[in-house]
Design a protein around this motif. Structure first.
Motif, PDB file in Angstrom:
ATOM      1  N   ALA A  59       0.859  -1.183   0.000  1.00  0.00           N
ATOM      2  CA  ALA A  59       0.000   0.000   0.000  1.00  0.00           C
ATOM      3  C   ALA A  59       0.895   1.232   0.000  1.00  0.00           C
ATOM      4  O   ALA A  59       1.932   1.255   0.678  1.00  0.00           O
ATOM      5  N   TYR A  60       0.496   2.225  -0.786  1.00  0.00           N
ATOM      6  CA  TYR A  60       1.211   3.505  -0.785  1.00  0.00           C
ATOM      7  C   TYR A  60       0.210   4.582  -0.400  1.00  0.00           C
ATOM      8  O   TYR A  60      -0.826   4.748  -1.061  1.00  0.00           O
ATOM      9  N   ARG A  61       0.523   5.349   0.650  1.00  0.00           N
ATOM     10  CA  ARG A  61      -0.418   6.311   1.232  1.00  0.00           C
ATOM     11  C   ARG A  61       0.019   7.746   0.920  1.00  0.00           C
ATOM     12  O   ARG A  61       1.194   8.093   1.103  1.00  0.00           O
ATOM     13  N   VAL A  62      -0.965   8.537   0.487  1.00  0.00           N
ATOM     14  CA  VAL A  62      -0.692   9.907   0.058  1.00  0.00           C
ATOM     15  C   VAL A  62      -1.710  10.861   0.691  1.00  0.00           C
ATOM     16  O   VAL A  62      -2.922  10.622   0.629  1.00  0.00           O
ATOM     17  N   ALA A  63      -1.216  11.944   1.268  1.00  0.00           N
ATOM     18  CA  ALA A  63      -2.059  13.034   1.753  1.00  0.00           C
ATOM     19  C   ALA A  63      -1.931  14.178   0.754  1.00  0.00           C
ATOM     20  O   ALA A  63      -0.911  14.867   0.725  1.00  0.00           O
ATOM     21  N   ASP A  64      -2.947  14.353  -0.079  1.00  0.00           N
ATOM     22  CA  ASP A  64      -2.854  15.343  -1.155  1.00  0.00           C
ATOM     23  C   ASP A  64      -3.617  16.629  -0.846  1.00  0.00           C
ATOM     24  O   ASP A  64      -3.865  17.438  -1.743  1.00  0.00           O
TER      25      ASP A  64
ATOM     26  N   THR B 228       5.598   9.705   9.019  1.00  0.00           N
ATOM     27  CA  THR B 228       6.640   8.737   8.683  1.00  0.00           C
ATOM     28  C   THR B 228       6.162   7.650   7.731  1.00  0.00           C
ATOM     29  O   THR B 228       6.989   6.911   7.185  1.00  0.00           O
ATOM     30  N   PHE B 229       4.837   7.532   7.518  1.00  0.00           N
ATOM     31  CA  PHE B 229       4.356   6.505   6.595  1.00  0.00           C
ATOM     32  C   PHE B 229       3.331   7.011   5.589  1.00  0.00           C
ATOM     33  O   PHE B 229       2.716   6.228   4.873  1.00  0.00           O
ATOM     34  N   VAL B 230       3.159   8.328   5.521  1.00  0.00           N
ATOM     35  CA  VAL B 230       2.251   8.932   4.541  1.00  0.00           C
ATOM     36  C   VAL B 230       3.007  10.039   3.800  1.00  0.00           C
ATOM     37  O   VAL B 230       3.636  10.897   4.421  1.00  0.00           O
ATOM     38  N   LEU B 231       2.931  10.024   2.477  1.00  0.00           N
ATOM     39  CA  LEU B 231       3.560  11.068   1.667  1.00  0.00           C
ATOM     40  C   LEU B 231       2.670  12.299   1.634  1.00  0.00           C
ATOM     41  O   LEU B 231       1.494  12.221   1.250  1.00  0.00           O
TER      42      LEU B 231
ATOM     43  N   HIS C 203       9.050   6.463   2.183  1.00  0.00           N
ATOM     44  CA  HIS C 203       8.323   6.372   3.448  1.00  0.00           C
ATOM     45  C   HIS C 203       6.816   6.199   3.301  1.00  0.00           C
ATOM     46  O   HIS C 203       6.140   5.809   4.255  1.00  0.00           O
ATOM     47  N   GLY C 204       6.266   6.444   2.093  1.00  0.00           N
ATOM     48  CA  GLY C 204       4.838   6.233   1.887  1.00  0.00           C
ATOM     49  C   GLY C 204       4.455   4.788   1.631  1.00  0.00           C
ATOM     50  O   GLY C 204       3.265   4.458   1.567  1.00  0.00           O
ATOM     51  N   LEU C 205       5.453   3.909   1.501  1.00  0.00           N
ATOM     52  CA  LEU C 205       5.221   2.536   1.061  1.00  0.00           C
ATOM     53  C   LEU C 205       5.280   1.537   2.223  1.00  0.00           C
ATOM     54  O   LEU C 205       6.200   1.580   3.038  1.00  0.00           O
ATOM     55  N   THR C 206       4.307   0.630   2.255  1.00  0.00           N
ATOM     56  CA  THR C 206       4.254  -0.409   3.282  1.00  0.00           C
ATOM     57  C   THR C 206       3.949  -1.758   2.643  1.00  0.00           C
ATOM     58  O   THR C 206       2.996  -1.877   1.858  1.00  0.00           O
TER      59      THR C 206
END
Length: 264
Positions: free
Chosen positions: A112-117, A128-131, A237-240
């Motif tokens: 999963a790749y997490r993004v705050a747009d 640390t885990f959301v772009l 850091h966005g990737l888990t």
């Protein structure tokens, strides 16, 4: 006996999974902790998917072969966690079934790749885990572009080449969705991934999502089959690594043989 370990870690403080002299890595920390608990010189580990520097995992699977384990698997997990730092945990330990190989028995890996747009989504507590992306993106456009990438392809355009390694992969799923709070998440599942592949796919699709590239651009990049400098590799850091899928126990050994056969 072969032991399966289900492992989670915050990748922020690690130089990736693979052991490297003089650097803190997940493999190095876990191997050293096991050696301490088992009172042996060293412990060799095999993981389902090697993560890069800064990439996280909560579904990593590892195996190790031991002469014996008189204390049992549950006690082993507790004792190892007592030695490890808090940014890496053994979630579960069990005796692996016959034919199991953490790497070669796997059917698929899911990331999963997490993004705050949007500014309202850039929560410092999950930085640390959301772009944090500076501009809004359209997940509908990204999903449209992703359709051309799903399936078996040569993903050379999205991978850092390694000598002698194939870049042919089967991408099973690549979809974007929003969490109830608006956080944007890419769900990516494949039989295997080559180096930097997920982050390159994400970087390509973010360019489409914010309107800098047309929907058709992703397919053109794939078809070119050569590394494209216009495709930005998304930050680590966005990737888990979320989950590894395995076949039923009776099919584990056969899966190893299939996976080891080089694709062309």
């Amino acid at each position: 006996m072969r032991i399966r370990l289900d492992v989670a870690y915050d990748g922020s403080g690690f130089h990736g999974w693979a052991a490297q002299p003089g650097l803190r890595t997940v493999e190095g920390e876990l191997s050293a902790a096991l050696a301490t608990v088992l009172r042996v010189p060293e412990v060799s580990l095999t993981c389902a998917g090697r993560t890069d520097t800064g990439v996280h995992a909560r579904g990593q699977v590892v195996h190790t072969d031991l002469e014996e384990l008189p204390e049992g698997c549950e006690r082993l997990a507790r004792r190892v966690n007592g030695v490890l730092a808090e940014d890496v945990r053994v979630l579960h330990a069990s005796e692996a079934p016959a034919g199991f190989d953490a790497r070669f028995s796997a059917l698929w890996r899911r990331y999963a790749y997490r993004v705050a747009d949007r500014p309202s989504l850039a929560d410092p507590l999950r930085r640390t885990f959301v772009l944090a992306w500076p501009r809004p993106v359209d997940e509908g456009l990204m999903n449209a572009a992703a359709l051309a990438l799903v399936g078996e392809h040569d993903f050379a355009a999205f991978c850092k080449q390694r000598e002698g390694a194939t870049t042919i992969r089967t991408l099973l799923d690549l979809t974007w969705s929003r969490e109830p709070d608006g956080l944007l998440v890419a769900h990516v599942r494949a039989d295997a991934f080559c180096h930097s592949m997920v982050r390159s796919l994400v970087g390509c699709l973010l360019a489409v999502g914010e309107g800098r590239r047309p929907v058709e651009w992703a397919a053109g990049v794939l078809d070119a089959a050569v590394r494209d400098s216009a495709v930005a590799v998304a930050p680590a850091h966005g990737l888990t690594l979320e989950e590894i899928g395995y076949p039923p126990d009776a099919e584990l050994a056969a899966r190893v043989e299939i996976t080891r056969a080089r694709r062309g």
